[in-house]
Scaffold this motif. Structure first.
Motif, short mmCIF file in Angstrom:
data_model
loop_
_atom_site.label_atom_id
_atom_site.label_comp_id
_atom_site.label_asym_id
_atom_site.label_seq_id
_atom_site.Cartn_x
_atom_site.Cartn_y
_atom_site.Cartn_z
N MET A 1 -19.19 -43.74 125.63
CA MET A 1 -17.77 -43.87 125.97
C MET A 1 -16.92 -43.59 124.74
O MET A 1 -17.22 -44.04 123.64
N SER A 2 -15.86 -42.85 124.92
CA SER A 2 -15.00 -42.49 123.80
C SER A 2 -14.25 -43.73 123.31
O SER A 2 -13.75 -44.52 124.12
N PRO A 3 -14.16 -43.92 121.95
CA PRO A 3 -13.45 -45.09 121.42
C PRO A 3 -11.98 -45.12 121.81
O PRO A 3 -11.38 -46.18 121.90
N THR A 4 -11.39 -43.92 122.05
CA THR A 4 -9.95 -43.88 122.39
C THR A 4 -9.67 -44.36 123.80
O THR A 4 -8.53 -44.60 124.16
N ALA A 5 -10.71 -44.51 124.64
CA ALA A 5 -10.51 -44.94 126.02
C ALA A 5 -10.38 -46.45 126.14
O ALA A 5 -9.90 -46.97 127.12
N SER A 6 -10.84 -47.15 125.11
CA SER A 6 -10.85 -48.60 125.19
C SER A 6 -9.47 -49.25 125.17
O SER A 6 -9.19 -50.11 126.01
N PRO A 7 -8.55 -48.88 124.26
CA PRO A 7 -7.23 -49.53 124.24
C PRO A 7 -6.45 -49.41 125.55
O PRO A 7 -5.89 -50.41 126.01
N PRO A 8 -6.40 -48.21 126.20
CA PRO A 8 -5.69 -48.15 127.48
C PRO A 8 -6.28 -49.08 128.53
O PRO A 8 -5.55 -49.69 129.32
N ARG A 9 -7.61 -49.20 128.52
CA ARG A 9 -8.24 -50.11 129.48
C ARG A 9 -7.86 -51.56 129.18
O ARG A 9 -7.64 -52.35 130.09
N ARG A 10 -7.83 -51.89 127.90
CA ARG A 10 -7.45 -53.25 127.55
C ARG A 10 -6.01 -53.54 127.96
O ARG A 10 -5.68 -54.64 128.41
N ARG A 12 -4.39 -52.12 130.46
CA ARG A 12 -4.37 -52.29 131.91
C ARG A 12 -4.87 -53.66 132.31
O ARG A 12 -4.34 -54.31 133.20
N PHE A 13 -5.93 -54.12 131.62
CA PHE A 13 -6.48 -55.43 131.92
C PHE A 13 -5.45 -56.52 131.63
O PHE A 13 -5.33 -57.48 132.39
N ARG A 14 -4.71 -56.38 130.52
CA ARG A 14 -3.69 -57.37 130.19
C ARG A 14 -2.60 -57.41 131.25
O ARG A 14 -2.10 -58.48 131.62
N TRP A 15 -2.20 -56.21 131.75
CA TRP A 15 -1.19 -56.16 132.80
C TRP A 15 -1.69 -56.85 134.07
O TRP A 15 -0.97 -57.63 134.70
N VAL A 16 -2.92 -56.55 134.45
CA VAL A 16 -3.50 -57.17 135.65
C VAL A 16 -3.58 -58.68 135.48
O VAL A 16 -3.23 -59.44 136.39
N ARG A 17 -4.02 -59.12 134.31
CA ARG A 17 -4.12 -60.55 134.06
C ARG A 17 -2.75 -61.21 134.10
O ARG A 17 -2.59 -62.32 134.65
#
Length: 232
Positions: A1-10, A12-17
């Motif tokens: 998995m590309s390291p640059t993909a992790s921050p956007p996912r985090r 999105r997770f924060r928004w969902v939470r």
């Protein structure tokens, strides 16, 4: 998995939470308010606060309101109040058919829905407000019961310009309390409820007078057929 993909996912997770936290907080707060108002009179509503004409009200228990007033409300606003669970599918379908044919717009809201809107929400707002209204309707049906719903409704419903509740309405129009309402007086107040800023219970004219007379005649039907059994 590309390291640059992790921050956007985090992110999105924060928004969902955050969204779930807000939803959880709303559920807890709404449950708390409904539980409190099961025993404590609502001190004020958004409709009252937004009324430029001021607020005249006087909380009165259902036991101190003439039974004809509850019967008049059932006759004029919600004939299946004691038999539905907050939503009247028959009335909603009838309103949709009537409105589709043109003429005077008719609503399908029950007394329970109107109480939920009056106490917890605001006038207008379209489908979003209707969604919240449905949520609060379910809660008050489950927690308050019919008798408390009627009691709150008769105390927060607008009965005239700057006038809220049937006690204040009775004093405004007839110069005596709601405990002494005649059948005709209760019917006149019920006829005002749909458009309290445009109708008056004193010397009503046209549609308001005819509607009040119709409600007065139906009060006897409500009593004979036990349509008010849930609030006695």
């Amino acid at each position: 998995m590309s390291p640059t993909a992790s921050p956007p996912r985090r992110r999105r997770f924060r928004w969902v939470r955050a969204i779930f936290k807000l939803m959880g907080a709303f559920v807890v707060l709404s449950l708390l308010l409904v539980l409190i108002y099961r025993f404590v009179p609502p001190p004020v509503t958004l409709t009252m606060l937004m009324d430029p004409n001021g607020i005249t009200k006087d909380w009165t228990s259902l036991d101190e309101i003439d039974p004809n007033m509850a019967r008049a409300a059932i006759a004029g606003e919600d004939s299946r109040f004691c038999s539905h669970h907050g939503f009247d599918a028959v009335a909603i379908a009838q309103a949709l058919r009537h409105n589709a044919s043109g003429g005077r717009i008719r609503g399908g809201s029950t007394i329970s829905q109107q109480t939920a809107k009056n106490v917890f929400l605001f006038q207008g707002g379209g489908f979003i407000r209707k969604g919240f209204e449905a949520w609060f309707t379910v809660l008050i049906e489950a927690i308050w019961g019919k008798r408390r719903i009627m009691e709150v409704y008769l105390n927060v419903a607008e009965t005239g310009i700057g006038t809220y509740g049937v006690q204040a309405g009775a004093m405004r129009y007839f110069h005596h309390g709601a405990a002494k309402l005649t059948r005709a007086e209760a019917a006149r107040i019920a006829a005002v409820l749909p458009l309290p800023k445009k109708r008056a219970a004193i010397t009503p004219r046209g549609f308001t007078r005819r509607y009040g007379n119709s409600i007065a005649a139906r009060i006897g039907v409500v009593q004979r057929e036990g349509l008010d059994s849930c609030v006695r």
